[in-house]
Enzyme design. Structure first.
Site, mmCIF file in Angstrom:
data_model
loop_
_atom_site.group_PDB
_atom_site.id
_atom_site.type_symbol
_atom_site.label_atom_id
_atom_site.label_comp_id
_atom_site.label_asym_id
_atom_site.label_seq_id
_atom_site.Cartn_x
_atom_site.Cartn_y
_atom_site.Cartn_z
ATOM 1 N N SER A 91 0.841 -1.340 -0.049
ATOM 2 C CA SER A 91 0.112 -0.123 0.078
ATOM 3 C C SER A 91 0.650 1.277 -0.144
ATOM 4 C CB SER A 91 -0.893 -0.021 1.208
ATOM 5 O OG SER A 91 -0.382 -0.354 2.283
ATOM 6 N N ARG A 98 3.234 -7.285 -18.742
ATOM 7 C CA ARG A 98 3.349 -7.079 -19.998
ATOM 8 C C ARG A 98 4.698 -6.499 -20.569
ATOM 9 N NH1 ARG A 98 -1.393 -8.749 -21.954
ATOM 10 N NH2 ARG A 98 -3.054 -7.932 -20.427
HETATM 11 C C1 LIG Z 1 0.761 -12.931 -21.734
HETATM 12 C C2 LIG Z 1 -0.879 -12.874 -21.362
HETATM 13 C C3 LIG Z 1 -1.633 -13.602 -22.163
HETATM 14 C C4 LIG Z 1 -3.076 -13.238 -21.844
HETATM 15 N N1 LIG Z 1 -4.005 -14.057 -22.335
HETATM 16 C C5 LIG Z 1 -5.239 -13.733 -22.308
HETATM 17 C C6 LIG Z 1 -6.164 -14.744 -23.023
HETATM 18 O O1 LIG Z 1 -5.945 -15.473 -23.774
HETATM 19 N N2 LIG Z 1 -7.664 -14.432 -22.715
HETATM 20 C C7 LIG Z 1 -8.109 -13.495 -21.777
HETATM 21 O O2 LIG Z 1 -9.303 -13.234 -21.432
HETATM 22 N N3 LIG Z 1 -6.966 -12.808 -21.081
HETATM 23 C C8 LIG Z 1 -5.859 -12.913 -21.670
HETATM 24 N N4 LIG Z 1 -5.097 -11.929 -20.762
HETATM 25 C C9 LIG Z 1 -5.362 -11.131 -19.574
HETATM 26 C C10 LIG Z 1 -5.146 -11.753 -18.355
HETATM 27 O O3 LIG Z 1 -5.811 -12.748 -18.051
HETATM 28 C C11 LIG Z 1 -5.526 -10.632 -17.247
HETATM 29 O O4 LIG Z 1 -6.900 -10.229 -17.424
HETATM 30 C C12 LIG Z 1 -4.908 -9.239 -17.359
HETATM 31 O O5 LIG Z 1 -3.309 -9.757 -17.485
HETATM 32 C C13 LIG Z 1 -4.944 -8.244 -16.148
HETATM 33 O O6 LIG Z 1 -4.257 -8.897 -15.189
HETATM 34 P P1 LIG Z 1 -4.734 -8.836 -13.783
HETATM 35 O O7 LIG Z 1 -6.531 -9.201 -13.611
HETATM 36 O O8 LIG Z 1 -3.890 -9.404 -12.811
HETATM 37 O O9 LIG Z 1 -4.776 -7.148 -13.352
HETATM 38 P P2 LIG Z 1 -5.802 -6.417 -12.785
HETATM 39 O O10 LIG Z 1 -7.327 -6.407 -13.194
HETATM 40 O O11 LIG Z 1 -5.427 -5.037 -12.684
HETATM 41 O O12 LIG Z 1 -5.969 -6.651 -11.015
HETATM 42 C C14 LIG Z 1 -4.833 -6.775 -10.368
HETATM 43 C C15 LIG Z 1 -5.034 -7.707 -9.258
HETATM 44 O O13 LIG Z 1 -6.041 -7.386 -8.369
HETATM 45 C C16 LIG Z 1 -6.598 -8.870 -7.912
HETATM 46 N N5 LIG Z 1 -8.109 -8.896 -8.662
HETATM 47 C C17 LIG Z 1 -8.524 -8.069 -9.717
HETATM 48 N N6 LIG Z 1 -9.930 -8.256 -10.008
HETATM 49 C C18 LIG Z 1 -10.040 -9.396 -9.049
HETATM 50 C C19 LIG Z 1 -11.282 -10.402 -8.752
HETATM 51 N N7 LIG Z 1 -12.333 -10.115 -9.559
HETATM 52 N N8 LIG Z 1 -11.236 -11.338 -8.181
HETATM 53 C C20 LIG Z 1 -10.063 -11.660 -7.392
HETATM 54 N N9 LIG Z 1 -8.983 -10.685 -7.331
HETATM 55 C C21 LIG Z 1 -8.998 -9.958 -8.403
HETATM 56 C C22 LIG Z 1 -5.798 -9.964 -8.645
HETATM 57 O O14 LIG Z 1 -4.880 -10.334 -7.511
HETATM 58 C C23 LIG Z 1 -5.090 -9.298 -9.757
HETATM 59 O O15 LIG Z 1 -3.772 -9.881 -10.189
HETATM 60 C C24 LIG Z 1 -3.568 -12.421 -20.768
HETATM 61 C C25 LIG Z 1 -2.451 -11.670 -20.088
HETATM 62 C C26 LIG Z 1 -1.355 -11.764 -20.376
HETATM 63 C C27 LIG Z 1 -0.178 -10.943 -19.682
#
Ligand SMILES: Cc1cc2nc3c(=O)[nH]c(=O)nc-3n(C[C@H](O)[C@H](O)[C@H](O)COP(=O)(O)OP(=O)(O)OC[C@H]3O[C@@H](n4cnc5c(N)ncnc54)[C@H](O)[C@@H]3O)c2cc1C
Length: 240
Positions: A63, A194
């Site tokens: 935080s 990324r």
């Molecule tokens: C190499 C790569 C390939 C990918 N391929 C695909 C794909 O084929 N199809 C696809 O749909 N997406 C894909 N993604 C997107 C991926 O699934 C994530 O949606 C994206 O990277 C955002 O990450 P995040 O959810 O961790 O980030 P944020 O949304 O910023 O969330 C940050 C963190 O907050 C927590 N958090 C957020 N929301 C929730 C929730 N609802 N419940 C519990 N914890 C939560 C988690 O700890 C999360 O890591 C890909 C991503 C990457 C990097």
């Protein structure tokens, strides 16, 4: 507004507004043990500052890294924005509208150094250089397709069709623009996913075009918060 397409192989990232420094992290963290302190008091011992930031990063006390703000202007293809906006936590977005304005004919063409050929299976593949023939075929086919789809868009607009309907003819290689605001913690999470980096403890395999955006954002952030950036690298580029 011109109807002549522009083709770009690069992306734009500009830091347009910021309130972000390593002192913000120290200030937020030190309230735990010292209560309220002046900014001079907080940053007077550089070695201690570095040590505290490294400790927060290593032990994932996240935080204190949220009390700062960076706003970026980003111009990149729509397929990059689709990936970008999956980052929900600690991000605010405003994107140009295809309903309220006529979209400009600016399209993405992969540059000479873009690796074109995928080998291996999903989740475990690598990209290798394309041949000159593949580059030439790609450039021609993409340009033709972009020109054709933009001409269709213009025809529909000229026939009185609303912008929000006519835009369905346009491809994801069209450039869009947005303001994206984040803090250091949400940016680190984004960079961990990324970018591909030799210091990453958990490797990621992002699409090159979003990585181009991420690299430019990282360069701006590293300038603003050098101790935090160094600690991020030293601790495996895992967001705290
Ligand atoms: C190499 C790569 C390939 C990918 N391929 C695909 C794909 O084929 N199809 C696809 O749909 N997406 C894909 N993604 C997107 C991926 O699934 C994530 O949606 C994206 O990277 C955002 O990450 P995040 O959810 O961790 O980030 P944020 O949304 O910023 O969330 C940050 C963190 O907050 C927590 N958090 C957020 N929301 C929730 C929730 N609802 N419940 C519990 N914890 C939560 C988690 O700890 C999360 O890591 C890909 C991503 C990457 C990097």
């Amino acid at each position: 507004m011109t109807d002549t397409p522009t083709f770009r192989s690069d992306v734009t990232v500009e830091l347009v507004k910021h309130s972000a420094s390593d002192t913000d992290v120290l200030w937020a963290a030190r309230v735990s043990t010292a209560g309220e302190q002046s900014l001079e008091e907080i940053s007077k011992d550089p070695e201690r500052s570095k040590g505290l930031i490294n400790y927060l990063m290593r032990d994932r006390h996240g935080s204190p890294f949220e009390h700062n703000s960076m706003t970026f202007f980003v111009s990149a293809p729509i397929f990059v924005f689709r990936e970008f906006m999956r980052h929900r936590v600690g991000w605010s977005y405003n994107e140009e509208s295809g309903r309220y304005r006529e979209l400009e004919p600016v399209f993405y063409l992969p540059g000479e150094d873009r690796k074109l050929v995928q080998r291996g299976r999903p989740g475990k593949y690598e990209f290798v250089d394309g041949t000159p023939e593949q580059h030439a075929a790609l450039g021609k086919t993409m340009e033709d397709s972009y020109r054709q789809s933009y001409a269709a868009y213009q025809e529909l607009l000229a026939a009185g069709i609303a912008r929000e309907v006519a835009r369905a003819t346009l491809p994801v290689g069209l450039f869009s623009s947005m303001y994206a605001t984040c803090n250091a913690r949400s940016l680190m999470h984004f960079l961990g996913l990324r970018t591909q980096h030799e210091q990453a403890r958990v490797p990621s395999f992002p699409q090159r075009e979003i990585e181009m955006v991420a690299e430019k954002m990282e360069a701006e952030w590293a300038r603003l918060m050098p101790l935090t950036h160094a600690a991020f690298n030293a601790n495996g580029r895992v967001a705290p």
